[in-house]
Design a protein around this motif. Structure first.
Motif, mmCIF file in Angstrom:
data_model
loop_
_atom_site.group_PDB
_atom_site.id
_atom_site.type_symbol
_atom_site.label_atom_id
_atom_site.label_comp_id
_atom_site.label_asym_id
_atom_site.label_seq_id
_atom_site.Cartn_x
_atom_site.Cartn_y
_atom_site.Cartn_z
ATOM 1 N N HIS A 6 177.627 73.967 84.566
ATOM 2 C CA HIS A 6 178.966 73.484 84.249
ATOM 3 C C HIS A 6 180.040 74.447 84.768
ATOM 4 C CE1 HIS A 6 176.908 70.681 81.522
ATOM 5 N NE2 HIS A 6 178.042 69.993 81.522
ATOM 6 N N GLN A 7 179.785 75.751 84.709
ATOM 7 C CA GLN A 7 180.754 76.705 85.233
ATOM 8 C C GLN A 7 180.904 76.562 86.746
ATOM 9 O OE1 GLN A 7 179.881 80.701 83.967
ATOM 10 N NE2 GLN A 7 179.557 80.093 81.828
ATOM 11 N N MET B 156 180.285 73.860 88.480
ATOM 12 C CA MET B 156 180.968 72.597 88.734
ATOM 13 C C MET B 156 182.469 72.732 88.495
ATOM 14 S SD MET B 156 182.461 69.807 87.095
ATOM 15 C CE MET B 156 181.876 70.112 85.439
ATOM 16 N N SER B 157 182.875 73.457 87.451
ATOM 17 C CA SER B 157 184.303 73.631 87.167
ATOM 18 C C SER B 157 184.990 74.406 88.285
ATOM 19 C CB SER B 157 184.481 74.357 85.827
ATOM 20 O OG SER B 157 183.903 73.621 84.774
ATOM 21 N N ALA C 10 185.239 72.035 91.281
ATOM 22 C CA ALA C 10 186.222 70.987 91.031
ATOM 23 C C ALA C 10 187.640 71.537 91.089
ATOM 24 C CB ALA C 10 185.959 70.347 89.669
ATOM 25 N N ALA C 11 187.864 72.741 90.531
ATOM 26 C CA ALA C 11 189.198 73.333 90.588
ATOM 27 C C ALA C 11 189.601 73.651 92.019
ATOM 28 C CB ALA C 11 189.235 74.592 89.726
ATOM 29 N N SER D 63 190.293 70.279 93.862
ATOM 30 C CA SER D 63 191.480 69.571 93.359
ATOM 31 C C SER D 63 192.758 70.066 94.031
ATOM 32 C CB SER D 63 191.578 69.737 91.848
ATOM 33 O OG SER D 63 191.761 71.102 91.507
ATOM 34 N N ARG E 138 188.024 65.259 89.716
ATOM 35 C CA ARG E 138 186.958 65.981 89.028
ATOM 36 C C ARG E 138 185.714 65.124 88.835
ATOM 37 N NH1 ARG E 138 186.744 70.476 85.573
ATOM 38 N NH2 ARG E 138 185.010 70.417 84.100
ATOM 39 N N GLU F 285 181.735 65.905 89.733
ATOM 40 C CA GLU F 285 180.670 65.826 88.739
ATOM 41 C C GLU F 285 179.561 64.883 89.186
ATOM 42 O OE1 GLU F 285 182.445 64.671 85.096
ATOM 43 O OE2 GLU F 285 183.425 66.607 84.726
#
Length: 290
Positions: free
Chosen positions: A46-47, A49-50, A53-54, A57, A65, A69
């Motif tokens: 998850h980290q 992916m974040s 995604a950031a 973006s 986002r 995912e």
């Protein structure tokens, strides 16, 4: 509104370096000496992916986002009727080779084609009298299968398959359930309907898992003296089998077993065999469940 596919082909300049990599692990050594736990892997996933995604973006054009995912399979552990169907038929496709072998053995033992059955007898006797030919024959057979399948090798890089993913046969409600949030944001009646459907599917899975556990417990219970008569019979049989196998040559035992398995249907009974009846009467722990 069409379909756009992008294929990237990576090549290695040194063939020996590429062959050398096939025998080495995918990850560094520390990943195997001190592996991460499941919760740590989920947190790291998850980290990562974040972070991705950031970063995307802020790109031009920006990437949302939920797209990141989906591409990184972050929610792959979530329940999906479509994905469950796809995985089930993947397992069936993998097991099709073994089931085809068992069907062929059943046809041979039932004398559907007498010529094939006679040839199977001859091949078994040759391998039995010359056991050193078993492994060379097996590897030669796989070598010939590999050469035969060379004609049907894939000509293009692998890509997304809608048929394999069961995306074509998915119902609108199944897709809506797959893209639902966790916890669910749908109305109560929709969640109730999906819960009942999930209970129905999970009930069938539970039955299959229970049957497999029952067979394993029967196999364990054959020497546990839970059924004293059954264990006593099996112990006496083991003693007699040990003496018989010590006295008789192994080739004769294997030949007698093969001739018994491949016997003509005229000498067969439609009732289950005594070993099968004995195994089904062995105790399991299913009677101890509430």
């Amino acid at each position: 509104m069409g379909e756009l596919q992008l294929a990237l082909r990576f090549t290695c300049l040194s063939l020996m370096s590429m062959v050398y990599l096939y025998g080495h692990p995918l990850l560094p050594k520390m990943h195997y000496l001190h592996p991460f736990s499941v919760s740590q892997l989920d947190s790291l996933r998850h980290q990562a992916m974040s972070i991705v995604a950031a970063r995307l973006s802020r790109a031009e054009p920006p990437l949302r986002r939920e797209v990141v995912e989906y591409m990184l399979d972050v929610e792959s552990h979530m329940w999906s009727m479509r994905r469950s169907k796809a995985n089930f038929f993947r397992i069936m496709s993998v097991m099709s080779g073994a089931s085809a072998i068992f069907r062929w053995l059943d046809e041979v033992s039932m004398w559907r084609n007498p010529v094939t059955t006679v040839l199977a007898h001859v091949l078994f006797i040759i391998l039995l009298w010359y056991p050193e030919l078993i492994l060379p024959t097996l590897f030669l057979y796989m070598f010939l299968i590999g050469l035969w399948n060379y004609r049907f090798r894939p000509r293009q890089p692998p890509q997304m398959e809608t048929k394999l993913s069961w995306a074509e046969a998915a119902q609108p409600d199944e897709l809506d359930e797959e893209f639902d949030t966790f916890p669910s944001s749908k109305p109560q009646d929709v969640v109730k309907m999906r819960y009942d459907r999930l209970r129905s599917v999970a009930g069938r899975i539970q039955t299959v898992v229970g049957d497999m556990a029952t067979q394993g417990e029967r196999l364990q219970g054959v020497l546990s003296w839970r059924d004293p008569r059954a264990t006593a019979l099996f112990v006496v049989f083991c003693l007699a089998a040990a003496v018989a196998l010590y006295v008789m040559p192994f080739r004769m035992v294997a030949l007698a077993a093969a001739l018994y398995v491949f016997r003509h249907p005229r000498f067969r009974s439609k009732l289950p065999s005594p070993p099968s009846n004995f195994f089904k009467r062995l105790p399991s722990r299913i009677d101890s469940l509430l």
